[in-house]
Design a protein around this motif. Structure first.
Motif, mmCIF file in Angstrom:
data_model
loop_
_atom_site.group_PDB
_atom_site.id
_atom_site.type_symbol
_atom_site.label_atom_id
_atom_site.label_comp_id
_atom_site.label_asym_id
_atom_site.label_seq_id
_atom_site.Cartn_x
_atom_site.Cartn_y
_atom_site.Cartn_z
ATOM 1 N N ASP A 171 160.804 99.701 68.236
ATOM 2 C CA ASP A 171 161.748 98.588 68.380
ATOM 3 C C ASP A 171 161.281 97.451 67.474
ATOM 4 N N TRP A 172 161.560 97.599 66.185
ATOM 5 C CA TRP A 172 161.037 96.655 65.194
ATOM 6 C C TRP A 172 161.616 95.250 65.381
ATOM 7 N N ARG A 173 162.858 95.161 65.771
ATOM 8 C CA ARG A 173 163.476 93.836 65.912
ATOM 9 C C ARG A 173 162.758 93.017 66.983
ATOM 10 N N LYS A 174 162.528 93.598 68.139
ATOM 11 C CA LYS A 174 161.853 92.858 69.200
ATOM 12 C C LYS A 174 160.396 92.540 68.816
ATOM 13 N N LEU A 175 159.779 93.461 68.117
ATOM 14 C CA LEU A 175 158.398 93.191 67.675
ATOM 15 C C LEU A 175 158.361 92.001 66.720
ATOM 16 N N ARG A 176 159.297 91.939 65.769
ATOM 17 C CA ARG A 176 159.325 90.803 64.834
ATOM 18 C C ARG A 176 159.556 89.496 65.592
ATOM 19 N N LYS A 235 158.811 88.799 68.811
ATOM 20 C CA LYS A 235 157.646 88.443 69.632
ATOM 21 C C LYS A 235 156.467 87.978 68.774
ATOM 22 N N CYS A 236 156.277 88.611 67.621
ATOM 23 C CA CYS A 236 155.158 88.248 66.744
ATOM 24 C C CYS A 236 155.504 87.099 65.807
ATOM 25 N N LEU A 259 150.998 91.796 69.010
ATOM 26 C CA LEU A 259 151.396 93.173 68.704
ATOM 27 C C LEU A 259 150.719 94.159 69.646
ATOM 28 N N LEU A 260 149.420 93.957 69.913
ATOM 29 C CA LEU A 260 148.701 94.851 70.813
ATOM 30 C C LEU A 260 149.209 94.734 72.246
ATOM 31 N N ASP A 261 149.684 93.527 72.613
ATOM 32 C CA ASP A 261 150.225 93.345 73.959
ATOM 33 C C ASP A 261 151.572 94.042 74.130
#
Length: 438
Positions: A193-198, A200-201, A182-184
């Motif tokens: 951009d919640w979809r891409k964050l979900r 990636k994490c 998340l920090l990266d």
């Protein structure tokens, strides 16, 4: 049958005269406060003359080489309730952590990094540039910076927002791989951009929301809570090596000299109202001058006793600090314990180990089976240094105990655990996990 009557008894009680109150108050003043107080008194007392003190940076008075066979001594009244000391500022607490976390040769570098912070607590200059200014290896300075980032408040000394937040999460044991990812990707967070964050994490929506709540609870600008740098500390005492021993002097650089106006005193006519008022001023002036001399003598007497007891610390550093109580100094100097407390409060001494508060010399003792005693401060300092230098080889409490015992400290594992927790150092399992995730 008892018959009521009058009975006379004699008893002793302490009378707090204005002169005694004044002497007690002067003991507690710092150099700066005392200088200000003297200026205020001289504005209202026409018989007092204030002259500039010594201006040289190394000015001092009353050298004491410990060859004095008849030291000045005095006793004071029993202890009276005192107002609580003001809480140290965030900067004061950070400076204390720096003193406890680094040896003297690295403290200057740490303080230089502190002075280089911007208002948000970031380090705007590269470590390489700062290392060049300090004439030290960049790798060594970076190691110091990494330790500084995890002191309280965590996140200071960071070079970026990501690094600042990571340091705060690390000390909370929350820097897991998902949080690191998340920090990266803080740019995705900024764009919401919640979809891409979900993706990636690799988290569902509820977990991501929990992590976002943790991020929001962090302080992106921890430096805003720090006050501006305080002026350099002016020590009350100065101690320097002198042959096989030490020379103790009273620092008078900031203190103005006070004297009675003898010419005006000789012209006072006690038969007039003005003359009677001037006689009162003369008595007050004389009492103040005597109280100042008493303060000077008592400060040197206590300083001498502390230096004699802690000579090993002055030569070898914090690990050589010996156990010491104010009662021991009181017995040695024939001063009351309350007097010792007032004298050492907010007073500093310039030593070969740096300028430090007199209170640092007082520490509880740990007694070993053979009857020897060791300072708790010295053991805590060494424990902190061992953890700071452990690198990838994280030390368990058992390992720390063994190392301390090998170095001659008489300590048990449960005491090591208590000291570690008191210093805010995480357990070895937590430190290992943090190193893996970082």
């Amino acid at each position: 049958m008892l018959v009521p009557g009058l009975i006379q008894r004699q008893s002793q009680s302490l009378v707090m005269t204005p002169q005694l109150r004044q002497a007690i108050a002067l003991l507690q003043y710092t150099q700066t406060d005392l200088a200000q107080h003297l200026r205020q008194v001289c504005e209202t007392n026409p018989l007092l003359i204030l002259e500039p003190g010594d201006t040289a940076s190394d000015a001092a008075s009353s050298p004491d080489d410990f060859h004095d066979d008849d030291p000045d001594r005095f006793t004071t009244a029993p202890e009276r309730p005192e107002a609580a000391a003001p809480r140290p500022s965030a900067r004061d607490e950070l400076l204390l952590q720096i003193r406890l976390s680094f040896p003297p040769d690295e403290q200057n570098a740490a303080l230089h990094l502190l002075d280089s912070l911007d208002e948000s607590g970031r380090l705007p200059v590269s470590v390489a540039d700062l290392a060049g200014r300090l004439h030290m290896e960049a790798r060594r300075l970076e190691k110091i910076r990494q330790i500084l980032m995890h002191l309280e408040p965590a996140g200071l000394f960071a070079r970026s927002l990501e690094e600042c937040l990571a340091a705060q999460l690390r000390v909370r044991n929350r820097l897991d791989p998902a949080m690191r990812t998340l920090l990266d990707n803080l740019d995705l967070l900024a764009r919401r951009d919640w979809r891409k964050l979900r993706e990636k994490c690799a988290l569902d929506q509820d977990d991501l929301l929990d992590m976002l709540a943790e991020i929001q609870a962090l302080d992106p600008r921890p430096g805003l809570n720090l006050p501006p740098p305080a002026p350099p500390i002016e020590p009350d005492l100065i101690v320097r090596p002198n042959g096989a021993g030490f020379r103790l002097t009273l620092n008078t650089r900031l203190l103005p000299r006070l004297r009675l106006d003898g010419t005006l005193r000789a012209r006072i006519d006690s038969h007039t109202e003005t003359g009677k008022a001037l006689l009162t001023y003369a008595a007050e002036a004389t009492a103040l001058i005597r109280a100042l001399q008493t303060r000077k003598q008592s400060l040197l007497t206590v300083g001498r006793a502390i230096v004699q007891h802690q000579a090993a610390f002055l030569r070898d550093g914090p690990t050589a600090l010996r156990p010491l109580t104010m009662r021991e100094i009181a017995e040695h100097t024939e001063l009351h314990e309350s007097t010792i407390s007032r004298i050492v409060s907010s007073k500093y001494i310039d030593t070969p180990q740096g300028t430090i508060p007199l209170k640092l010399f007082f520490s509880t003792a740990l007694t070993s089976k053979d009857g020897t005693t060791q300072s708790a401060h010295a053991i805590q300092h060494r424990l902190q240094a061992l953890v700071a230098a452990e690198g990838d080889n994280v030390l368990s409490d058992d390992a720390l105990t063994a190392l301390l015992q090998e170095e001659g400290f008489s300590i048990q594992r449960r005491t090591v655990t208590k000291y570690r927790e008191g210093l805010g150092i995480a357990k070895s399992s937590q430190r290992k996990r943090l190193r893996r995730t970082s």
